[in-house]
Design a protein around this motif. Structure first.
Motif, PDB file in Angstrom:
ATOM      1  N   GLN A  52      38.145  47.854  43.942  1.00  0.00           N
ATOM      2  CA  GLN A  52      38.148  46.443  44.333  1.00  0.00           C
ATOM      3  C   GLN A  52      37.172  45.594  43.531  1.00  0.00           C
ATOM      4  O   GLN A  52      37.450  44.431  43.258  1.00  0.00           O
ATOM      5  CB  GLN A  52      37.876  46.315  45.826  1.00  0.00           C
ATOM      6  N   ASN A  53      36.028  46.167  43.138  1.00  0.00           N
ATOM      7  CA  ASN A  53      35.064  45.338  42.392  1.00  0.00           C
ATOM      8  C   ASN A  53      35.592  44.968  41.004  1.00  0.00           C
ATOM      9  O   ASN A  53      35.340  43.874  40.523  1.00  0.00           O
ATOM     10  CB  ASN A  53      33.691  46.006  42.319  1.00  0.00           C
ATOM     11  N   THR A  54      36.331  45.853  40.349  1.00  0.00           N
ATOM     12  CA  THR A  54      36.913  45.487  39.047  1.00  0.00           C
ATOM     13  C   THR A  54      38.170  44.659  39.238  1.00  0.00           C
ATOM     14  O   THR A  54      38.478  43.798  38.414  1.00  0.00           O
ATOM     15  CB  THR A  54      37.219  46.724  38.186  1.00  0.00           C
ATOM     16  N   LEU A  55      38.865  44.878  40.344  1.00  0.00           N
ATOM     17  CA  LEU A  55      40.078  44.121  40.617  1.00  0.00           C
ATOM     18  C   LEU A  55      39.773  42.629  40.718  1.00  0.00           C
ATOM     19  O   LEU A  55      40.520  41.800  40.202  1.00  0.00           O
ATOM     20  CB  LEU A  55      40.740  44.604  41.908  1.00  0.00           C
ATOM     21  N   SER A  56      38.678  42.271  41.350  1.00  0.00           N
ATOM     22  CA  SER A  56      38.361  40.849  41.536  1.00  0.00           C
ATOM     23  C   SER A  56      38.195  40.138  40.196  1.00  0.00           C
ATOM     24  O   SER A  56      38.605  38.984  40.053  1.00  0.00           O
ATOM     25  CB  SER A  56      37.120  40.666  42.411  1.00  0.00           C
ATOM     26  N   THR A  57      37.641  40.814  39.214  1.00  0.00           N
ATOM     27  CA  THR A  57      37.507  40.222  37.884  1.00  0.00           C
ATOM     28  C   THR A  57      38.882  39.989  37.267  1.00  0.00           C
ATOM     29  O   THR A  57      39.151  38.920  36.718  1.00  0.00           O
ATOM     30  CB  THR A  57      36.671  41.139  36.967  1.00  0.00           C
ATOM     31  N   HIS A  58      39.754  40.975  37.385  1.00  0.00           N
ATOM     32  CA  HIS A  58      41.107  40.839  36.837  1.00  0.00           C
ATOM     33  C   HIS A  58      41.875  39.719  37.538  1.00  0.00           C
ATOM     34  O   HIS A  58      42.569  38.938  36.888  1.00  0.00           O
ATOM     35  CB  HIS A  58      41.868  42.160  36.966  1.00  0.00           C
ATOM     36  N   LEU A  59      41.746  39.639  38.853  1.00  0.00           N
ATOM     37  CA  LEU A  59      42.425  38.593  39.601  1.00  0.00           C
ATOM     38  C   LEU A  59      41.948  37.208  39.164  1.00  0.00           C
ATOM     39  O   LEU A  59      42.751  36.291  38.979  1.00  0.00           O
ATOM     40  CB  LEU A  59      42.213  38.778  41.106  1.00  0.00           C
ATOM     41  N   ALA A  60      40.650  37.065  38.977  1.00  0.00           N
ATOM     42  CA  ALA A  60      40.091  35.778  38.545  1.00  0.00           C
ATOM     43  C   ALA A  60      40.637  35.363  37.181  1.00  0.00           C
ATOM     44  O   ALA A  60      40.950  34.183  36.956  1.00  0.00           O
ATOM     45  CB  ALA A  60      38.565  35.842  38.515  1.00  0.00           C
ATOM     46  N   ILE A  61      40.773  36.301  36.281  1.00  0.00           N
ATOM     47  CA  ILE A  61      41.310  36.001  34.945  1.00  0.00           C
ATOM     48  C   ILE A  61      42.765  35.550  35.047  1.00  0.00           C
ATOM     49  O   ILE A  61      43.185  34.583  34.400  1.00  0.00           O
ATOM     50  CB  ILE A  61      41.156  37.223  34.016  1.00  0.00           C
TER      51      ILE A  61
END
Length: 123
Positions: A52-61
């Motif tokens: 989830q912590n890396t997912l949030s970065t991808h979602l923001a992009i």
């Protein structure tokens, strides 16, 4: 005065760059398959086996690139594919199609309009 063609090019580059990474491409494709229902980040992470912590970065992009949307629902954010953003990208890529013979690309545009991305499919 800003050049609109430069803005469109920059937008296309942002979208292509966002999709040019495996996890982000998988996120977008996942959200397309679950459309029109928006998905919580935790559900996306579970479906893709992503932290989830890396997912949030991808979602923001993907949100910044205009390819997905995020809507707050209480303490959660629900994400959905932004078909308008993807259609804008495809239109940009194909607008000068075939050196003055747009009928060659017409089947692509027709499919976009009547397929999953068309107004009738989303109604």
């Amino acid at each position: 005065m800003p050049d609109p063609s430069t803005d469109r090019e920059a937008s296309a580059l942002d979208s292509l760059s966002a999709l040019g990474q495996q996890t982000r491409l998988r996120i977008f494709r996942h959200l397309v398959t679950t459309a029109p229902a928006p998905q919580p980040a935790g559900g996306i992470a579970d479906a893709l086996g992503c932290l989830q912590n890396t997912l949030s970065t991808h979602l923001a992009i993907l949100v910044r690139a205009g390819l997905i949307t995020g809507v707050r629902d209480g303490r959660s954010i629900l994400y959905a594919a932004n078909f308008e953003g993807m259609r804008d990208l495809v239109n940009y890529l194909l607008e000068d199609c075939c050196k003055g013979h747009p009928e060659v690309c017409a089947p692509v545009f027709e499919q976009l309009e009547k397929g999953c991305c068309g107004p009738a499919a989303r109604a």
